[in-house]
Write an enzyme that holds these catalytic residues in place. Structure first.
Site, PDB file in Angstrom:
ATOM      1  N   LYS A 127       0.755  -1.109  -0.082  1.00 46.47           N
ATOM      2  CA  LYS A 127       0.223  -0.383  -0.056  1.00 46.47           C
ATOM      3  C   LYS A 127       0.482   1.228  -0.028  1.00 46.47           C
ATOM      4  CE  LYS A 127      -4.789  -1.324   1.749  1.00 46.47           C
ATOM      5  NZ  LYS A 127      -5.375  -1.463   2.525  1.00 46.47           N
ATOM      6  N   LYS A 209      -4.382 -10.915  -8.032  1.00 42.27           N
ATOM      7  CA  LYS A 209      -5.752 -11.378  -6.625  1.00 42.27           C
ATOM      8  C   LYS A 209      -7.229 -10.297  -7.405  1.00 42.27           C
ATOM      9  CE  LYS A 209      -7.633  -9.876  -2.814  1.00 42.27           C
ATOM     10  NZ  LYS A 209      -7.407  -9.474  -1.482  1.00 42.27           N
ATOM     11  N   LYS A 212     -11.398  -4.788  -5.236  1.00 42.67           N
ATOM     12  CA  LYS A 212     -12.501  -3.850  -5.997  1.00 42.67           C
ATOM     13  C   LYS A 212     -11.950  -3.020  -6.817  1.00 42.67           C
ATOM     14  CE  LYS A 212     -12.842  -3.278  -1.292  1.00 42.67           C
ATOM     15  NZ  LYS A 212     -13.017  -4.047   0.350  1.00 42.67           N
TER      16      LYS A 212
END
Ligand code: TRP
Length: 346
Positions: A127, A209, A212
């Protein structure tokens, strides 16, 4: 009551159920990865465990959020919990910021967590690379707040996707360290990983992955996508140049679709391979799309009803927070006593 009857009753008194805690960030637009990897599996646990599920809005602000969007996404996440089949009579469903003990315990645990440990968290590294202009202290201590979430409820099991396993392991380390100084404070939790569907991959890059926040809309299937959209996305899914429906590492696209199909239909890989023996990818993709769309239609309908009934969602969140706060308070008071905070005398 006769003595023998009393004794018999004692013997059949059920042992207390194990407690489960988990949370989902309200960052909107949940995907079938969130659904199959987490929420759908949770509905199977509601009779055998005492389950507590949180909408972790305090975690969400570790990256910048639009306030109106965050507010809406918080209700949406609660609505998805309910629409997916979590019965509010059997599960405690609540919003993290409604229970102040999370932030309060997180502060104490911050003082029992090492800088080095947090630096090694892969999610923090990912992140901070992704949000290089906003590597704030909250992003760094995110796992401590997560540890507080879990430890406040003395949870035994924490259902999470594989990407969160490291955070649950850190939670165990923090709890063990604290217990070594102040015995019998926290239950040591264990990660609880689902069998299949732990990791649903992107439809456009099956080595990644399903996320979203993927910018390519064709990469993700949203829980709230309509049937046409779902089928279109599966038709465009990236596969390989072979044409055999078979599970294997060298066929990540087809394997991912097989995982999705298996989750929605309950069929295992051998059955799926047989079902599509001699058929092409086109037929297979169509079948996956249909199975997924059909399974999600009732969820979407219920979701829309719930989103139109804000008062009901608020009442669920309120009842959930009251119950959660009751349990959380007990743990927090114990921790405050143990570390030597003087009691507030009213
Ligand atoms: N970090 C988790 C995620 O991003 C969400 C989360 C926050 C969580 N607190 C939790 C999950 C406690 C399980 C238990 O998916």
């Amino acid at each position: 009551m006769k003595l023998w009857l009393k004794l018999m009753n004692q013997e059949t008194t059920p042992t207390p159920k194990k407690r489960i805690f988990s949370g989902v960030q309200p960052t909107g637009n949940l995907t079938i990865g969130n659904y199959l990897g987490a929420i759908k599996n949770w509905t199977a646990l509601q009779n055998d465990y005492e389950c507590i599920y949180c909408v972790v809005n305090q975690h969400a602000i570790t990256v910048r959020q639009d306030p109106a969007h965050l507010r809406r996404a918080t209700y949406e996440t609660l609505a998805v919990y309910l629409a997916a089949g979590l019965d509010p009579e059997k599960n405690t469903l609540f919003i993290q910021s409604h229970v102040p003990a999370h932030a309060e315990l997180a502060w104490v645990l911050n003082c029992y967590t090492m800088f080095g440990e947090l630096s090694r968290m892969t999610q923090f590294k990912d992140k901070s690379a992704k949000h290089a202009d906003n590597i704030n202290a909250g992003l760094f201590t995110y796992p401590v707040l997560m540890a507080a979430d879990i430890l406040l409820y003395q949870a035994n099991l924490v259902p999470v996707g594989i990407d969160q396993k490291q955070h649950v392991e850190l939670t165990r380390d923090i709890a063990n360290r604290f217990n070594a100084i102040f015995p019998d404070t926290f239950t040591i939790p264990e990660p609880y990983l689902p069998r299949t569907g732990t990791k649903i991959a992107s439809l456009q890059d099956p080595t990644k992955k399903m996320s979203k926040s993927d910018e390519n809309e064709n990469a993700t299937v949203r829980i709230l996508d309509d049937k046409d959209t779902i089928i279109r996305k599966f038709k465009r899914a990236v596969t390989d140049s072979d044409s055999v429906v078979r599970y294997g590492e060298e066929k990540p696209g087809i394997s991912n679709l097989m995982t999705i199909y298996s989750c929605f239909t309950g069929k295992d890989f051998a059955e799926i391979e047989k079902e599509f023996d001699g058929k092409g990818y086109g037929d297979f993709k169509m079948a996956v799309g249909e199975a997924c769309a059909d399974a999600l239609t009732p969820v979407r309908t219920r979701f829309q009803e719930l989103m139109a009934d804000k008062a009901y969602l608020e009442s669920i969140a309120k009842a959930g927070a009251e119950h959660a706060a009751y349990i959380a308070r007990k743990t927090l008071s114990k921790v405050y006593r143990k570390v030597g905070f003087v009691e507030f005398k009213a």
